[in-house]
Motif scaffolding. Sequence first.
Motif, PDB file in Angstrom:
ATOM      1  N   LYS A 117      -0.782  -3.644  22.234  1.00 19.66           N
ATOM      2  CA  LYS A 117      -0.465  -4.817  21.410  1.00 19.66           C
ATOM      3  C   LYS A 117      -1.674  -5.236  20.588  1.00 19.66           C
ATOM      4  N   MET A 118      -2.855  -5.233  21.232  1.00 17.48           N
ATOM      5  CA  MET A 118      -4.068  -5.610  20.502  1.00 17.48           C
ATOM      6  C   MET A 118      -4.422  -4.563  19.446  1.00 17.48           C
ATOM      7  N   GLN A 119      -4.163  -3.292  19.726  1.00 16.85           N
ATOM      8  CA  GLN A 119      -4.403  -2.250  18.727  1.00 16.85           C
ATOM      9  C   GLN A 119      -3.550  -2.467  17.486  1.00 16.85           C
ATOM     10  N   LEU A 120      -2.298  -2.872  17.696  1.00 14.74           N
ATOM     11  CA  LEU A 120      -1.418  -3.156  16.561  1.00 14.74           C
ATOM     12  C   LEU A 120      -1.938  -4.331  15.755  1.00 14.74           C
ATOM     13  N   VAL A 121      -2.412  -5.366  16.427  1.00 16.07           N
ATOM     14  CA  VAL A 121      -2.963  -6.536  15.733  1.00 16.07           C
ATOM     15  C   VAL A 121      -4.184  -6.148  14.910  1.00 16.07           C
ATOM     16  N   ILE A 122      -5.086  -5.360  15.511  1.00 15.61           N
ATOM     17  CA  ILE A 122      -6.290  -4.924  14.801  1.00 15.61           C
ATOM     18  C   ILE A 122      -5.918  -4.073  13.587  1.00 15.61           C
ATOM     19  N   PHE A 123      -4.950  -3.175  13.775  1.00 16.60           N
ATOM     20  CA  PHE A 123      -4.521  -2.324  12.665  1.00 16.60           C
ATOM     21  C   PHE A 123      -3.982  -3.157  11.501  1.00 16.60           C
ATOM     22  N   LEU A 124      -3.183  -4.159  11.808  1.00 13.86           N
ATOM     23  CA  LEU A 124      -2.607  -5.006  10.755  1.00 13.86           C
ATOM     24  C   LEU A 124      -3.688  -5.824  10.052  1.00 13.86           C
ATOM     25  N   VAL A 146      -6.831  -4.939   9.672  1.00 15.13           N
ATOM     26  CA  VAL A 146      -7.593  -4.013   8.831  1.00 15.13           C
ATOM     27  C   VAL A 146      -6.763  -3.558   7.633  1.00 15.13           C
ATOM     28  N   LEU A 147      -5.465  -3.413   7.833  1.00 13.21           N
ATOM     29  CA  LEU A 147      -4.590  -2.961   6.757  1.00 13.21           C
ATOM     30  C   LEU A 147      -4.453  -4.000   5.648  1.00 13.21           C
ATOM     31  N   LEU A 148      -4.535  -5.282   5.986  1.00 12.97           N
ATOM     32  CA  LEU A 148      -4.294  -6.353   5.007  1.00 12.97           C
ATOM     33  C   LEU A 148      -5.183  -6.244   3.768  1.00 12.97           C
ATOM     34  N   PRO A 149      -6.514  -6.161   3.906  1.00 12.77           N
ATOM     35  CA  PRO A 149      -7.332  -6.037   2.684  1.00 12.77           C
ATOM     36  C   PRO A 149      -7.108  -4.739   1.922  1.00 12.77           C
ATOM     37  N   VAL A 150      -6.762  -3.653   2.638  1.00 16.55           N
ATOM     38  CA  VAL A 150      -6.435  -2.393   1.950  1.00 16.55           C
ATOM     39  C   VAL A 150      -5.175  -2.580   1.118  1.00 16.55           C
ATOM     40  N   LEU A 151      -4.191  -3.258   1.692  1.00 19.95           N
ATOM     41  CA  LEU A 151      -2.935  -3.512   0.994  1.00 19.95           C
ATOM     42  C   LEU A 151      -3.161  -4.391  -0.230  1.00 19.95           C
ATOM     43  N   LEU A 152      -3.929  -5.471  -0.055  1.00 22.07           N
ATOM     44  CA  LEU A 152      -4.144  -6.422  -1.148  1.00 22.07           C
ATOM     45  C   LEU A 152      -5.085  -5.873  -2.212  1.00 22.07           C
ATOM     46  N   GLY A 153      -6.125  -5.162  -1.776  1.00 22.53           N
ATOM     47  CA  GLY A 153      -7.155  -4.733  -2.715  1.00 22.53           C
ATOM     48  C   GLY A 153      -6.927  -3.398  -3.372  1.00 22.53           C
ATOM     49  N   PHE A 154      -6.025  -2.579  -2.800  1.00 23.45           N
ATOM     50  CA  PHE A 154      -5.843  -1.244  -3.362  1.00 23.45           C
ATOM     51  C   PHE A 154      -4.375  -0.841  -3.522  1.00 23.45           C
ATOM     52  N   LEU A 155      -3.616  -0.874  -2.439  1.00 20.86           N
ATOM     53  CA  LEU A 155      -2.264  -0.331  -2.472  1.00 20.86           C
ATOM     54  C   LEU A 155      -1.341  -1.093  -3.413  1.00 20.86           C
ATOM     55  N   LEU A 156      -1.350  -2.423  -3.345  1.00 24.27           N
ATOM     56  CA  LEU A 156      -0.476  -3.204  -4.225  1.00 24.27           C
ATOM     57  C   LEU A 156      -0.847  -3.049  -5.701  1.00 24.27           C
ATOM     58  N   PRO A 157      -2.130  -3.202  -6.085  1.00 23.50           N
ATOM     59  CA  PRO A 157      -2.469  -3.011  -7.506  1.00 23.50           C
ATOM     60  C   PRO A 157      -2.145  -1.613  -8.014  1.00 23.50           C
ATOM     61  N   VAL A 158      -2.437  -0.593  -7.209  1.00 26.05           N
ATOM     62  CA  VAL A 158      -2.159   0.776  -7.648  1.00 26.05           C
ATOM     63  C   VAL A 158      -0.657   1.012  -7.777  1.00 26.05           C
ATOM     64  N   ALA A 159       0.119   0.483  -6.843  1.00 25.24           N
ATOM     65  CA  ALA A 159       1.578   0.629  -6.928  1.00 25.24           C
ATOM     66  C   ALA A 159       2.106  -0.021  -8.200  1.00 25.24           C
ATOM     67  N   GLN A 160       1.580  -1.202  -8.547  1.00 23.89           N
ATOM     68  CA  GLN A 160       2.001  -1.889  -9.773  1.00 23.89           C
ATOM     69  C   GLN A 160       1.643  -1.069 -11.006  1.00 23.89           C
ATOM     70  N   LEU A 161       0.450  -0.494 -11.019  1.00 21.75           N
ATOM     71  CA  LEU A 161       0.011   0.304 -12.164  1.00 21.75           C
ATOM     72  C   LEU A 161       0.841   1.578 -12.301  1.00 21.75           C
ATOM     73  N   ILE A 162       1.174   2.209 -11.170  1.00 25.14           N
ATOM     74  CA  ILE A 162       1.998   3.414 -11.225  1.00 25.14           C
ATOM     75  C   ILE A 162       3.387   3.077 -11.778  1.00 25.14           C
ATOM     76  N   TYR A 163       3.932   1.948 -11.367  1.00 29.37           N
ATOM     77  CA  TYR A 163       5.249   1.520 -11.878  1.00 29.37           C
ATOM     78  C   TYR A 163       5.195   1.326 -13.391  1.00 29.37           C
ATOM     79  N   TRP A 164       4.143   0.643 -13.874  1.00 31.99           N
ATOM     80  CA  TRP A 164       3.997   0.448 -15.321  1.00 31.99           C
ATOM     81  C   TRP A 164       3.800   1.781 -16.036  1.00 31.99           C
TER      82      TRP A 164
END
Length: 553
Positions: A297-304, A306-324
């Motif tokens: 359970k704690m591993q899942l919390v840690i993963f989430l 750590v994933l949050l800044p990757v999602l906000l700082g890279f994955l979401l912007p890149v996904a938006q740019l690929i769509y455009w």
Amino acid sequence: MKQAGSKNIFSFKYRLQRLKRDSNKWAILTLLILFLIVLPIVSIGVKLFSGPGETWGHIVDNLLLDYIGNSLFLIFACGAIVLLFGVSTAWLVARFEFPLRKQMEWLLILPLAIPGYIVAYAYAGIFDYGGTLQLILEAAGLEFVRFDIMNRSGLAFVLGISLFPYVYVSSRAFFLNQANNLMEASEMLGVGPVKTFFKLMLPMARPAIVAGLILVLMEVLNDYGAAKYFGVNTFTTGIFRSWFSLEEPETAVYLSALLIVIVFSLILLEKFQRRKLRFNSNRDNNMRLNRKKVSSKMQLVIFLVVLLPVLLGFLLPVAQLIYWATLTYENVFNLSFLTISVQSFGIAFLTALVSVIIAVILIFFSKWSRLGFIKNIAKLGILGYAIPGAVVAIGIMIPTIFIDRWLIDVMDYLFNVEMGLILTGTLVALIYAYVVRFLAVAYNPIESTALKVSNAIPDSSNMLGVGNLRTFFKIEFPLIRTGIASAFILVFVDVLKELPLTLILKPFHVNTLAVKAYEYASDEMVMEAAIPSLFIIVTVMLPVIFLNRLLIK
């Protein structure tokens, strides 16, 4: 025997005299290069004596407090965001085992591949009316409530999530190599992991954290594209407005000087705050930090987490740019775009090459000069990185315009020949400005590897009659190739992303991917900005991943 001894003494004295002459030669060349590097800053200082422009009073009464307030707000807000994301993720990755940890180590660095102004374009497209978020919610049958991100709080968020890897990289390196016996001692004393982190590890990591934070603050003050697009008045936008819209270089110079004062005040304040602090770790007992295994359970919390800044700082912007990009590639991807790409890569390559050569010259010429003060002032060459790009550009334009006007007058007076500008608005001035701005980026990794080369090697070569240059190319250069390669890559990446400096100094017939993306966004064609933005991201990603591999070793 006496004749042979006299000959040896004469030969030894000759070598000493030659070393002395060479020492003076290296010192003069070092001072000449340093003069060219600090000239833009000196030019701004000299220009201040000419007085401000006519609109300076209006700016002081109506805009200056806005510039100061917004800039300081961005500094503190971005600082809080990068510290939250950068330090927490560095500690979690270094201390705990969790799923996909190795992948997350390098994914957390990838936001550095996206310039802040490009992240700003992507988030504006996500949250705006008719944007991606609205389309997704309407498709799901949910009501769309617009979240206004086009303000200084939104700008602080955008810059923070794109710059936190600076703090993450420096903090992670410290945590990974911190003394493992300190953690064991803390656990034996019954101190919990949370208290250990805040009371022990965080204070000890302060130098590493602050080193990354200072780089973030420099980038925040250097930003122009995101602030301009979000409509936030900062010093950099004010400098552009004064120079181009109001056509008052004097006012732009005054704003540049104030910005320089703010930058160096921040650096000096941090040094003052830790003047009595001592950070020491027993290197003999240092072991790589052992990662701790926790519950699923704690591993899942840690993963989430750590994933949050990757999602906000890279994955979401890149996904938006690929769509455009899928919507606009037919209109954007053409021969003209490929020409711009080649120009961008060519300018970045040439600048990186020149910066590396000058950094090597400063490091080794000051070393060969054997004069203590030369070695000390050689560090002045790295001051440009602390100066925002717009300020460096203003500092370059002042002497180049003066020289061009002088040459025009001389040619007209002596030969009755009309000539145009020679330096201003040319690639020479642009690359000169890049070198001033990013020399520190090349200097630091080369110096760190050069310090590992023993001074006994060149000293022995000199005593054997072998010159410094030959010794360098035969012995020292192969030993510092890793530092030179790292320096070249770092400068190449920074030049490719640089916007404000390029906007001011680029020749009319030359364009770059960064400027092209900015032009599309400024003309309300933000979707068309996706293709050049993705080209920048992909080009920068590979060196960033390579750099991460070097850091892990």
